[in-house]
Motif scaffolding. Structure first.
Motif, mmCIF file in Angstrom:
data_model
loop_
_atom_site.group_PDB
_atom_site.id
_atom_site.type_symbol
_atom_site.label_atom_id
_atom_site.label_comp_id
_atom_site.label_asym_id
_atom_site.label_seq_id
_atom_site.Cartn_x
_atom_site.Cartn_y
_atom_site.Cartn_z
ATOM 1 N N VAL A 211 8.123 -19.119 -48.297
ATOM 2 C CA VAL A 211 6.583 -18.551 -48.681
ATOM 3 C C VAL A 211 5.474 -19.265 -48.128
ATOM 4 O O VAL A 211 4.582 -18.704 -47.267
ATOM 5 N N LEU A 212 5.741 -20.600 -48.267
ATOM 6 C CA LEU A 212 4.435 -21.366 -47.565
ATOM 7 C C LEU A 212 4.468 -21.370 -46.179
ATOM 8 O O LEU A 212 3.424 -21.634 -45.449
ATOM 9 N N GLU A 213 5.692 -21.507 -45.614
ATOM 10 C CA GLU A 213 5.770 -21.252 -44.276
ATOM 11 C C GLU A 213 5.129 -20.195 -43.538
ATOM 12 O O GLU A 213 4.276 -20.351 -42.727
ATOM 13 N N GLY A 214 5.242 -18.940 -44.217
ATOM 14 C CA GLY A 214 4.631 -17.867 -43.921
ATOM 15 C C GLY A 214 3.368 -17.701 -44.067
ATOM 16 O O GLY A 214 2.479 -17.205 -43.177
ATOM 17 N N TRP A 215 2.799 -18.350 -45.249
ATOM 18 C CA TRP A 215 1.206 -18.511 -45.476
ATOM 19 C C TRP A 215 0.727 -19.426 -44.382
ATOM 20 O O TRP A 215 -0.469 -19.000 -43.688
ATOM 21 N N ALA A 216 1.444 -20.362 -44.113
ATOM 22 C CA ALA A 216 0.717 -21.394 -43.104
ATOM 23 C C ALA A 216 0.629 -20.847 -41.756
ATOM 24 O O ALA A 216 -0.316 -20.798 -40.994
ATOM 25 N N ASP A 217 1.849 -19.842 -41.463
ATOM 26 C CA ASP A 217 1.635 -19.321 -40.026
ATOM 27 C C ASP A 217 0.958 -18.231 -39.920
ATOM 28 O O ASP A 217 0.444 -17.873 -38.757
ATOM 29 N N HIS A 218 0.323 -17.750 -40.925
ATOM 30 C CA HIS A 218 -0.443 -16.439 -40.843
ATOM 31 C C HIS A 218 -1.927 -16.522 -41.598
ATOM 32 O O HIS A 218 -2.969 -16.393 -41.035
ATOM 33 N N VAL A 219 -1.960 -16.815 -42.782
ATOM 34 C CA VAL A 219 -3.018 -16.911 -43.384
ATOM 35 C C VAL A 219 -4.127 -18.276 -43.067
ATOM 36 O O VAL A 219 -5.228 -17.919 -42.695
ATOM 37 N N LEU A 220 -3.381 -19.378 -43.171
ATOM 38 C CA LEU A 220 -4.043 -20.639 -42.604
ATOM 39 C C LEU A 220 -4.277 -20.481 -41.120
ATOM 40 O O LEU A 220 -5.501 -20.839 -40.535
ATOM 41 N N LEU B 107 -8.680 -23.289 -48.107
ATOM 42 C CA LEU B 107 -7.413 -22.858 -48.107
ATOM 43 C C LEU B 107 -6.305 -24.110 -48.482
ATOM 44 O O LEU B 107 -5.399 -23.915 -48.948
#
Length: 216
Positions: free
Chosen positions: A85-94, A154
């Motif tokens: 989940v955090l990988e996806g957050w970093a790759d997209h949101v951040l 963020l």
């Protein structure tokens, strides 16, 4: 094993860190921005980076690469489902904010990084403006303060997490650490000293991730 990359790319940095955390031996291949023939020869047509070549296996897209590595080479960096989940957050949101913050600084040094080629710098601008509109780099340069503030906001939950433990999810590193580190690697490449100046609570963690798994 070879990793085709742009060294400043947050996604390439994420994959490099996963390879290092696993203790794998690999070669990096820096792809010239204006000459991707070697990459095309490996992928069969794709010009996107990063790309991992592992023997006869070729994997594109950083999330697919990290999943491939965890499926084949222990230790897994995604034992905790939250890591994905955090990988996806970093790759997209951040990344959506971090790349806007970093892009003007990357452009400023792009010709020098490409052997003095001003046409590479010009193409970097063309690619960004084709996607985000004319003048986007100049607008992001003007908005640097607000974009930096947004990145700091963020990262606040990440800073709280590593205040009480060495890694984002506990006592061992995960793909979450690699992914967040990758975004900050890009920002640091464009704005040296950003972590120490704007998110000092992450400075020790950033150095820990940077140095983890590196060969002497």
């Amino acid at each position: 094993m070879r990793l085709f990359q742009f060294s400043y790319s947050p996604f390439a940095a994420k994959v490099r860190k996963c390879l290092e955390l696993k203790g794998l031996t690999f070669e990096t291949v820096e792809v010239p921005y204006l000459d991707r023939r070697a990459l095309v020869a490996v992928t069969g047509g794709s010009v996107q980076i990063p790309v991992l070549e592992d023997g006869g296996t070729v994997v594109s897209d950083s999330a697919a690469i990290t999943a491939y590595l965890d499926g084949r080479y222990p230790p897994s960096l995604r034992v905790d489902p939250l890591a994905i989940v955090l990988e996806g957050w970093a790759d997209h949101v951040l990344e959506d904010v971090a790349f806007r913050l970093a892009s003007p600084g990357l452009e400023a040094g792009f010709a020098a990084a490409q052997g003095g080629r001003e046409d590479a710098r010009a193409m970097f601008r063309v690619v960004k403006e084709r996607k985000f509109g004319p003048g986007c780099l100049d607008a992001w340069r003007t908005q640097r303060g607000a974009l930096a503030d947004r990145v700091v906001d963020l990262l606040e939950p990440i800073a709280r997490a590593v205040a009480t433990r060495p890694w984002i999810l506990g006592d061992t590193p995960s793909v979450a650490d690699a992914a967040v580190y990758g975004q900050l690697h890009m920002v640091q490449a464009a704005i040296p000293g950003f972590v120490a100046e704007r998110v000092p609570a992450l400075a020790s963690w950033f150095a820990r991730v940077r140095d983890a798994g590196r060969r002497a």
